[in-house]
Design a protein around this motif. Structure first.
Motif, PDB file in Angstrom:
ATOM      1  N   UNK A 206      40.016  39.027  27.804  1.00  0.00           N
ATOM      2  CA  UNK A 206      40.377  38.417  29.082  1.00  0.00           C
ATOM      3  C   UNK A 206      41.893  38.347  29.183  1.00  0.00           C
ATOM      4  N   UNK A 207      42.411  38.827  30.296  1.00  0.00           N
ATOM      5  CA  UNK A 207      43.850  38.809  30.544  1.00  0.00           C
ATOM      6  C   UNK A 207      44.117  37.866  31.725  1.00  0.00           C
ATOM      7  N   UNK A 208      44.828  36.763  31.459  1.00  0.00           N
ATOM      8  CA  UNK A 208      45.021  35.732  32.478  1.00  0.00           C
ATOM      9  C   UNK A 208      46.504  35.601  32.826  1.00  0.00           C
ATOM     10  N   UNK A 209      46.802  35.531  34.111  1.00  0.00           N
ATOM     11  CA  UNK A 209      48.165  35.301  34.586  1.00  0.00           C
ATOM     12  C   UNK A 209      48.162  34.118  35.540  1.00  0.00           C
ATOM     13  N   UNK A 210      49.080  33.178  35.313  1.00  0.00           N
ATOM     14  CA  UNK A 210      49.223  32.035  36.212  1.00  0.00           C
ATOM     15  C   UNK A 210      50.692  31.797  36.509  1.00  0.00           C
ATOM     16  N   UNK A 211      50.974  31.439  37.759  1.00  0.00           N
ATOM     17  CA  UNK A 211      52.353  31.148  38.160  1.00  0.00           C
ATOM     18  C   UNK A 211      52.350  30.062  39.220  1.00  0.00           C
ATOM     19  N   UNK A 212      53.316  29.155  39.127  1.00  0.00           N
ATOM     20  CA  UNK A 212      53.463  28.142  40.176  1.00  0.00           C
ATOM     21  C   UNK A 212      54.791  28.316  40.920  1.00  0.00           C
ATOM     22  N   UNK A 213      55.362  29.496  40.815  1.00  0.00           N
ATOM     23  CA  UNK A 213      56.601  29.789  41.545  1.00  0.00           C
ATOM     24  C   UNK A 213      56.444  31.099  42.330  1.00  0.00           C
ATOM     25  N   UNK A 214      55.239  31.320  42.818  1.00  0.00           N
ATOM     26  CA  UNK A 214      54.965  32.542  43.568  1.00  0.00           C
ATOM     27  C   UNK A 214      55.335  32.353  45.040  1.00  0.00           C
ATOM     28  N   UNK A 215      55.543  33.462  45.731  1.00  0.00           N
ATOM     29  CA  UNK A 215      55.834  33.403  47.162  1.00  0.00           C
ATOM     30  C   UNK A 215      54.552  33.311  47.994  1.00  0.00           C
ATOM     31  N   UNK A 216      53.405  33.573  47.344  1.00  0.00           N
ATOM     32  CA  UNK A 216      52.129  33.448  48.056  1.00  0.00           C
ATOM     33  C   UNK A 216      51.067  32.929  47.092  1.00  0.00           C
ATOM     34  N   UNK A 217      50.025  32.368  47.655  1.00  0.00           N
ATOM     35  CA  UNK A 217      48.923  31.854  46.850  1.00  0.00           C
ATOM     36  C   UNK A 217      47.897  32.960  46.597  1.00  0.00           C
ATOM     37  N   UNK A 218      47.400  33.001  45.373  1.00  0.00           N
ATOM     38  CA  UNK A 218      46.358  33.972  45.021  1.00  0.00           C
ATOM     39  C   UNK A 218      45.490  33.379  43.922  1.00  0.00           C
ATOM     40  N   UNK A 219      44.164  33.525  44.077  1.00  0.00           N
ATOM     41  CA  UNK A 219      43.242  33.071  43.030  1.00  0.00           C
ATOM     42  C   UNK A 219      42.124  34.090  42.923  1.00  0.00           C
ATOM     43  N   UNK A 220      42.374  35.141  42.140  1.00  0.00           N
ATOM     44  CA  UNK A 220      41.416  36.235  42.031  1.00  0.00           C
ATOM     45  C   UNK A 220      41.021  36.489  40.579  1.00  0.00           C
ATOM     46  N   UNK A 221      39.758  36.812  40.391  1.00  0.00           N
ATOM     47  CA  UNK A 221      39.254  37.200  39.068  1.00  0.00           C
ATOM     48  C   UNK A 221      38.414  38.465  39.214  1.00  0.00           C
ATOM     49  N   UNK A 222      38.529  39.326  38.187  1.00  0.00           N
ATOM     50  CA  UNK A 222      37.734  40.560  38.182  1.00  0.00           C
ATOM     51  C   UNK A 222      37.023  40.692  36.841  1.00  0.00           C
ATOM     52  N   UNK A 223      35.754  41.020  36.913  1.00  0.00           N
ATOM     53  CA  UNK A 223      34.914  41.125  35.721  1.00  0.00           C
ATOM     54  C   UNK A 223      34.379  42.555  35.624  1.00  0.00           C
ATOM     55  N   UNK A 224      34.588  43.173  34.464  1.00  0.00           N
ATOM     56  CA  UNK A 224      34.117  44.557  34.247  1.00  0.00           C
ATOM     57  C   UNK A 224      33.054  44.536  33.152  1.00  0.00           C
ATOM     58  N   UNK A 225      31.925  45.154  33.438  1.00  0.00           N
ATOM     59  CA  UNK A 225      30.848  45.229  32.451  1.00  0.00           C
ATOM     60  C   UNK A 225      30.130  46.562  32.611  1.00  0.00           C
ATOM     61  N   UNK A 226      29.206  46.831  31.721  1.00  0.00           N
ATOM     62  CA  UNK A 226      28.474  48.098  31.754  1.00  0.00           C
ATOM     63  C   UNK A 226      27.841  48.293  33.129  1.00  0.00           C
ATOM     64  N   UNK A 227      28.237  49.378  33.796  1.00  0.00           N
ATOM     65  CA  UNK A 227      27.661  49.765  35.085  1.00  0.00           C
ATOM     66  C   UNK A 227      27.925  48.781  36.230  1.00  0.00           C
ATOM     67  N   UNK A 228      28.952  47.934  36.104  1.00  0.00           N
ATOM     68  CA  UNK A 228      29.241  47.014  37.210  1.00  0.00           C
ATOM     69  C   UNK A 228      30.684  46.519  37.186  1.00  0.00           C
ATOM     70  N   UNK A 229      31.199  46.266  38.382  1.00  0.00           N
ATOM     71  CA  UNK A 229      32.515  45.652  38.577  1.00  0.00           C
ATOM     72  C   UNK A 229      32.320  44.524  39.578  1.00  0.00           C
ATOM     73  N   UNK A 230      32.781  43.327  39.221  1.00  0.00           N
ATOM     74  CA  UNK A 230      32.576  42.150  40.068  1.00  0.00           C
ATOM     75  C   UNK A 230      33.924  41.495  40.312  1.00  0.00           C
ATOM     76  N   UNK A 231      34.250  41.260  41.579  1.00  0.00           N
ATOM     77  CA  UNK A 231      35.503  40.569  41.878  1.00  0.00           C
ATOM     78  C   UNK A 231      35.204  39.283  42.652  1.00  0.00           C
ATOM     79  N   UNK A 232      35.990  38.252  42.358  1.00  0.00           N
ATOM     80  CA  UNK A 232      35.836  36.950  43.017  1.00  0.00           C
ATOM     81  C   UNK A 232      37.194  36.526  43.551  1.00  0.00           C
ATOM     82  N   UNK A 233      37.237  36.240  44.838  1.00  0.00           N
ATOM     83  CA  UNK A 233      38.442  35.686  45.444  1.00  0.00           C
ATOM     84  C   UNK A 233      38.159  34.208  45.694  1.00  0.00           C
ATOM     85  N   UNK A 234      38.654  33.366  44.787  1.00  0.00           N
ATOM     86  CA  UNK A 234      38.385  31.931  44.864  1.00  0.00           C
ATOM     87  C   UNK A 234      39.066  31.298  46.076  1.00  0.00           C
TER      88      UNK A 234
END
Length: 321
Positions: A206-234
């Motif tokens: 798992x590779x996680x990046x967090x910042x509280x000095x960004x110019x825009x808000x973003x809360x996204x996660x992507x999960x990769x597994x056998x035969x599937x890709x799942x993305x979540x925009x919180x």
């Protein structure tokens, strides 16, 4: 209806008070805030009953909702649990792992339930895809926020990244093996931007990046597994599930087909679930009521909150190294 009292009437505490008053599962008895000036103001503005001591509040409720600064979570939880009250603790569960472990011990000793406010578990986009996440092997998260002085008393790992740590730990059924991390303090005394790589015993990374000095808000996660890709925009409460299956003998005109070097053909298709909108904070509070009434395990246990805190501090230690 369960009688509930709130400790802490700051920004988040006021949100909890409003939602608990709306809830059909709770009777909001009142609140305590250790800043008398703020407490009087909240009482006048919203009409919630103000208690002038924690002890008086405890005698009137079944459940204590602790929305105080993290430093006081342990002290508040300890006195509530020893009074035989169930506790909802805002995240992170406590200031240290040792305190969190003692909260667990006390809850068992006094036979009360506890839940930790890792609200992203109740995000409708995450709920809608959680069952599709099976044995992910690579996870990438980005949680970026515009600068807000309100959270800078703690490292960005405890303020923002811990949301993603908890979500990841809830879907990866394996122990953490190694952690590498780096962070930079830009405006605060503690890191404002951090990156962590968590390797699990089962091979998941798992590779996680967090910042509280960004110019825009973003809360996204992507999960990769056998035969599937799942993305979540919180943030936008959207999700996407892309799956692969063996290609049909005779593909249709609009079928998306991939062929690898060995000649194996796979069909790509979208399996996006419906996202049922909700208020995630109300959902987490009401599922806690259900757990108490039905004597079931809360969705985010004290142990879950402690494990997320343990990994967060391991990331902070790795940044120091």
């Amino acid at each position: 209806m369960l009688k509930v009292g709130v400790l802490g009437a700051g920004h988040l505490g006021k949100i909890h008070l409003r939602l608990l008053q709306q809830s059909t599962k709770y009777e909001l008895v009142g609140f305590y805030d250790d800043n008398p000036e703020n407490a009087i103001k909240v009482e006048k503005e919203f009409g919630y009953k103000r208690f002038d001591t924690i002890a008086k509040l405890l005698t009137a409720v079944d459940i204590v909702d602790i929305v105080t600064p993290t430093l006081s979570h342990y002290k508040c939880a300890k006195v509530a649990i020893k009074s035989g009250k169930h506790v909802f603790l805002e995240k992170p569960i406590s200031n240290t792992v040792a305190e969190a472990e003692e909260i667990i011990t006390l809850a068992k000793e006094y036979n009360v339930k506890g839940q930790v406010g890792h609200v992203e578990r109740f995000n409708p986009a995450f709920i809608s895809v959680k069952d599709s996440i099976e044995n992910p092997m690579f996870i990438e998260t980005h949680r970026l926020a515009e600068f807000n002085p309100r959270g800078t008393d703690v490292p960005v790992v405890l303020d923002l990244m811990i949301h993603d740590i908890d979500a990841i730990l809830s879907v990866v059924k394996s122990k953490v093996k190694t952690i590498h991390a780096s962070g930079v303090s830009v405006i605060s005394e503690t890191p404002d931007i951090a990156n962590a790589r968590i390797e699990f015993e089962n091979g998941c990374v798992a590779n996680l990046t967090s910042s509280r000095i960004s110019l825009k808000n973003m809360r996204k996660s992507r999960f990769f597994q056998k035969d599937a890709y799942i993305s979540v925009d919180f943030l936008e409460k959207k999700c996407e599930v892309v799956k692969m299956k063996d290609a049909p003998e005779v593909p249709g005109d609009f079928d998306m087909i991939l062929q690898n070097a060995e000649g194996l053909k796979k069909q790509i298709y979208f399996d996006n679930p419906d996202v049922e909108n909700n208020n995630a904070i109300l959902a987490e509070l009401e599922t806690f009521a259900d757990a108490i009434v039905n004597d079931t395990t809360p969705i985010v246990t004290l142990e879950d909150g402690t494990e997320a805190l343990r990994v967060a501090y391991a990331i902070i230690e790795a940044m120091k190294r």
